[in-house]
Write a protein that holds these residues in place. Structure first.
Motif, PDB file in Angstrom:
ATOM      1  N   LEU A   1      19.486 -24.327 -51.229  1.00 52.50           N
ATOM      2  CA  LEU A   1      19.267 -24.011 -50.174  1.00 52.50           C
ATOM      3  C   LEU A   1      20.550 -24.486 -49.293  1.00 52.50           C
ATOM      4  O   LEU A   1      21.548 -24.923 -49.846  1.00 52.50           O
ATOM      5  CB  LEU A   1      18.631 -25.547 -49.094  1.00 52.50           C
ATOM      6  CG  LEU A   1      17.158 -25.849 -49.448  1.00 52.50           C
ATOM      7  CD1 LEU A   1      16.698 -26.906 -48.470  1.00 52.50           C
ATOM      8  CD2 LEU A   1      15.803 -24.951 -49.905  1.00 52.50           C
ATOM      9  N   THR A   2      20.331 -23.231 -48.993  1.00 58.05           N
ATOM     10  CA  THR A   2      21.443 -22.274 -48.366  1.00 58.05           C
ATOM     11  C   THR A   2      22.422 -23.026 -47.043  1.00 58.05           C
ATOM     12  O   THR A   2      21.109 -22.833 -45.953  1.00 58.05           O
ATOM     13  CB  THR A   2      22.006 -21.079 -48.489  1.00 58.05           C
ATOM     14  OG1 THR A   2      21.203 -20.021 -47.860  1.00 58.05           O
ATOM     15  CG2 THR A   2      21.358 -20.441 -49.898  1.00 58.05           C
ATOM     16  N   CYS A   3      23.048 -22.454 -46.028  1.00 61.84           N
ATOM     17  CA  CYS A   3      23.707 -22.499 -44.361  1.00 61.84           C
ATOM     18  C   CYS A   3      24.573 -21.085 -44.465  1.00 61.84           C
ATOM     19  O   CYS A   3      25.065 -20.896 -45.033  1.00 61.84           O
ATOM     20  CB  CYS A   3      25.234 -23.984 -44.311  1.00 61.84           C
ATOM     21  SG  CYS A   3      23.614 -25.545 -44.859  1.00 61.84           S
TER      22      CYS A   3
ATOM     23  N   THR B   1      15.674  -6.001 -39.578  1.00 63.58           N
ATOM     24  CA  THR B   1      16.283  -6.824 -41.021  1.00 63.58           C
ATOM     25  C   THR B   1      16.526  -8.555 -40.552  1.00 63.58           C
ATOM     26  O   THR B   1      17.183  -8.618 -39.934  1.00 63.58           O
ATOM     27  CB  THR B   1      17.348  -6.492 -42.174  1.00 63.58           C
ATOM     28  OG1 THR B   1      17.056  -4.890 -42.482  1.00 63.58           O
ATOM     29  CG2 THR B   1      16.918  -7.086 -43.321  1.00 63.58           C
ATOM     30  N   MET B   2      15.568  -9.110 -40.476  1.00 57.48           N
ATOM     31  CA  MET B   2      15.808 -10.491 -40.475  1.00 57.48           C
ATOM     32  C   MET B   2      15.841 -11.305 -41.562  1.00 57.48           C
ATOM     33  O   MET B   2      15.573 -11.565 -42.760  1.00 57.48           O
ATOM     34  CB  MET B   2      14.979 -10.972 -39.739  1.00 57.48           C
ATOM     35  CG  MET B   2      12.838 -10.995 -40.294  1.00 57.48           C
ATOM     36  SD  MET B   2      12.498 -11.312 -39.280  1.00 57.48           S
ATOM     37  CE  MET B   2      11.729  -9.887 -38.269  1.00 57.48           C
ATOM     38  N   PHE B   3      16.317 -12.265 -41.594  1.00 59.81           N
ATOM     39  CA  PHE B   3      16.282 -13.516 -42.232  1.00 59.81           C
ATOM     40  C   PHE B   3      16.875 -15.289 -41.728  1.00 59.81           C
ATOM     41  O   PHE B   3      17.105 -14.793 -40.689  1.00 59.81           O
ATOM     42  CB  PHE B   3      18.000 -13.197 -43.423  1.00 59.81           C
ATOM     43  CG  PHE B   3      19.298 -13.602 -42.718  1.00 59.81           C
ATOM     44  CD1 PHE B   3      20.208 -14.527 -42.325  1.00 59.81           C
ATOM     45  CD2 PHE B   3      19.883 -12.407 -42.049  1.00 59.81           C
ATOM     46  CE1 PHE B   3      21.495 -14.473 -41.679  1.00 59.81           C
ATOM     47  CE2 PHE B   3      21.242 -12.681 -41.340  1.00 59.81           C
ATOM     48  CZ  PHE B   3      21.319 -13.612 -41.791  1.00 59.81           C
ATOM     49  N   CYS B   4      16.934 -15.912 -42.459  1.00 56.38           N
ATOM     50  CA  CYS B   4      16.300 -17.547 -41.956  1.00 56.38           C
ATOM     51  C   CYS B   4      18.039 -17.882 -42.445  1.00 56.38           C
ATOM     52  O   CYS B   4      18.206 -17.613 -43.395  1.00 56.38           O
ATOM     53  CB  CYS B   4      15.862 -17.903 -42.129  1.00 56.38           C
ATOM     54  SG  CYS B   4      15.484 -18.442 -43.783  1.00 56.38           S
ATOM     55  N   SER B   5      18.412 -19.084 -42.262  1.00 60.08           N
ATOM     56  CA  SER B   5      19.543 -20.292 -42.661  1.00 60.08           C
ATOM     57  C   SER B   5      19.623 -20.314 -44.131  1.00 60.08           C
ATOM     58  O   SER B   5      20.831 -20.564 -44.675  1.00 60.08           O
ATOM     59  CB  SER B   5      19.684 -21.378 -42.142  1.00 60.08           C
ATOM     60  OG  SER B   5      19.583 -20.712 -40.564  1.00 60.08           O
ATOM     61  N   HIS B   6      18.390 -20.931 -44.451  1.00 56.73           N
ATOM     62  CA  HIS B   6      18.179 -22.178 -46.046  1.00 56.73           C
ATOM     63  C   HIS B   6      17.776 -21.247 -47.356  1.00 56.73           C
ATOM     64  O   HIS B   6      17.498 -21.834 -48.454  1.00 56.73           O
ATOM     65  CB  HIS B   6      18.160 -23.191 -45.196  1.00 56.73           C
ATOM     66  CG  HIS B   6      18.567 -24.325 -44.553  1.00 56.73           C
ATOM     67  ND1 HIS B   6      19.772 -24.497 -43.999  1.00 56.73           N
ATOM     68  CD2 HIS B   6      18.418 -23.990 -43.367  1.00 56.73           C
ATOM     69  CE1 HIS B   6      20.048 -24.515 -43.357  1.00 56.73           C
ATOM     70  NE2 HIS B   6      19.385 -24.620 -42.079  1.00 56.73           N
ATOM     71  N   ASP B   7      17.632 -20.504 -46.968  1.00 61.35           N
ATOM     72  CA  ASP B   7      16.738 -19.829 -48.035  1.00 61.35           C
ATOM     73  C   ASP B   7      17.889 -19.026 -48.871  1.00 61.35           C
ATOM     74  O   ASP B   7      18.212 -17.546 -48.646  1.00 61.35           O
ATOM     75  CB  ASP B   7      15.479 -18.333 -47.599  1.00 61.35           C
ATOM     76  CG  ASP B   7      14.506 -18.049 -49.265  1.00 61.35           C
ATOM     77  OD1 ASP B   7      15.199 -16.896 -49.546  1.00 61.35           O
ATOM     78  OD2 ASP B   7      13.740 -17.936 -48.717  1.00 61.35           O
ATOM     79  N   ALA B   8      18.213 -18.827 -50.407  1.00 63.60           N
ATOM     80  CA  ALA B   8      18.943 -18.353 -50.627  1.00 63.60           C
ATOM     81  C   ALA B   8      18.907 -17.016 -51.848  1.00 63.60           C
ATOM     82  O   ALA B   8      19.525 -16.616 -52.260  1.00 63.60           O
ATOM     83  CB  ALA B   8      19.667 -19.546 -52.441  1.00 63.60           C
TER      84      ALA B   8
END
Length: 275
Positions: A30-32, A259-266
């Motif tokens: 999981l990423t930050c 275009t959206m993204f979340c914090s923890h999806d690598a």
């Protein structure tokens, strides 16, 4: 405005693909996911900070034992925003502003590396961080991470909306292309950060969702591990589900140009950081 996608922390909980949907071994990845914005007139702007250099050096003093164990955090200085900014040839003092989705330990840990920066967050999140009656708040909010911040800017939702969402426009000292989008649920004062680019809008959704297949498709799919983590961490279940559904609808509308993204999806980070 040039945008860098940074990974400012690695969490590897036991469970592998049970969490991230792709890992072959026992642990997940999981990423930050943070952003570094190069602006022509406002210096460098960070969107979230991930873990800071002191979190990496002194995790026992900075991070709650429960989350250290559960998330199996990797303590590597090269992952910090401070280290990556230096690698890009900038000085830490070039960071003039930090815009936060929320104040959780894995999003605000780097604040202490940039004490000169002006920090922008929703007022409701600042209020929530002061409430330590619940064990979860005592673990997720770590005063030591932001004790050195000199300039705070707190905001209330209101004014002109954004794609059907409330929005905070005109953040103090920041270009008009940067907006705060209230997305309560994960925390009471959680927000997304929307950036207007030459190719449309980029939305850092923070922890409003955790897995790539929770958006971009009409039916939500999430791994069991991240379903559990979202449930455990939620401050307001009804608000979280409502805002996640609204984000899913927005992500499925090609005319919106978001275009959206979340914090923890690598996998999201890998896609967006690709040259």
């Amino acid at each position: 405005m040039h945008i860098h996608h940074l990974n400012c922390g690695c969490m590897c909980p036991l469970g592998g693909a049970f969490y991230d949907g792709f890992s072959k071994g026992l642990t997940a990845h999981l990423t930050c996911h943070c952003l570094l914005l190069e602006t022509p007139r406002h210096g460098l702007v960070l969107v979230d900070t991930g873990f800071g250099s002191e979190d990496m050096a002194q995790p026992q003093q900075r991070l709650a034992p429960f989350f250290r164990v559960l998330n199996n955090i990797r303590y590597r200085q090269q992952d910090t925003a401070l280290s990556q900014i230096r690698q890009l040839g900038f000085s830490p003092s070039d960071v003039q502003h930090i815009v936060l989705t929320h104040l959780d330990f894995d999003h605000a840990g780097g604040l202490s590396d940039f004490p000169q920066a002006q920090v922008h967050v929703l007022q409701r999140e600042a209020d929530a961080a002061r409430d330590r009656r619940h064990w979860l708040n005592r673990g997720r909010y770590r005063d030591v991470q932001w004790a050195q911040v000199r300039q705070w800017h707190f905001y209330q939702p209101g004014g002109e909306g954004w794609h059907g969402f409330d929005a905070v426009r005109g953040l103090t000292g920041l270009p008009p292309e940067v907006l705060l989008i209230p997305l309560a649920g994960h925390t009471h004062g959680h927000a997304g950060v929307a950036l207007q680019t030459g190719d449309g809008w980029l939305l850092h959704a923070g922890d409003a969702y955790f897995y790539r297949d929770e958006v971009g498709r009409p039916d939500r799919h999430c791994t069991p591990g991240l379903r559990f983590y979202q449930w455990m961490m939620e401050a307001d279940r009804q608000a979280r589900r409502h805002n996640q559904q609204r984000l899913r609808a927005l992500s499925c509308d090609p005319a919106a140009g978001v275009t959206m993204f979340c914090s923890h999806d690598a996998k999201e980070l890998e896609r967006l950081a690709a040259p």
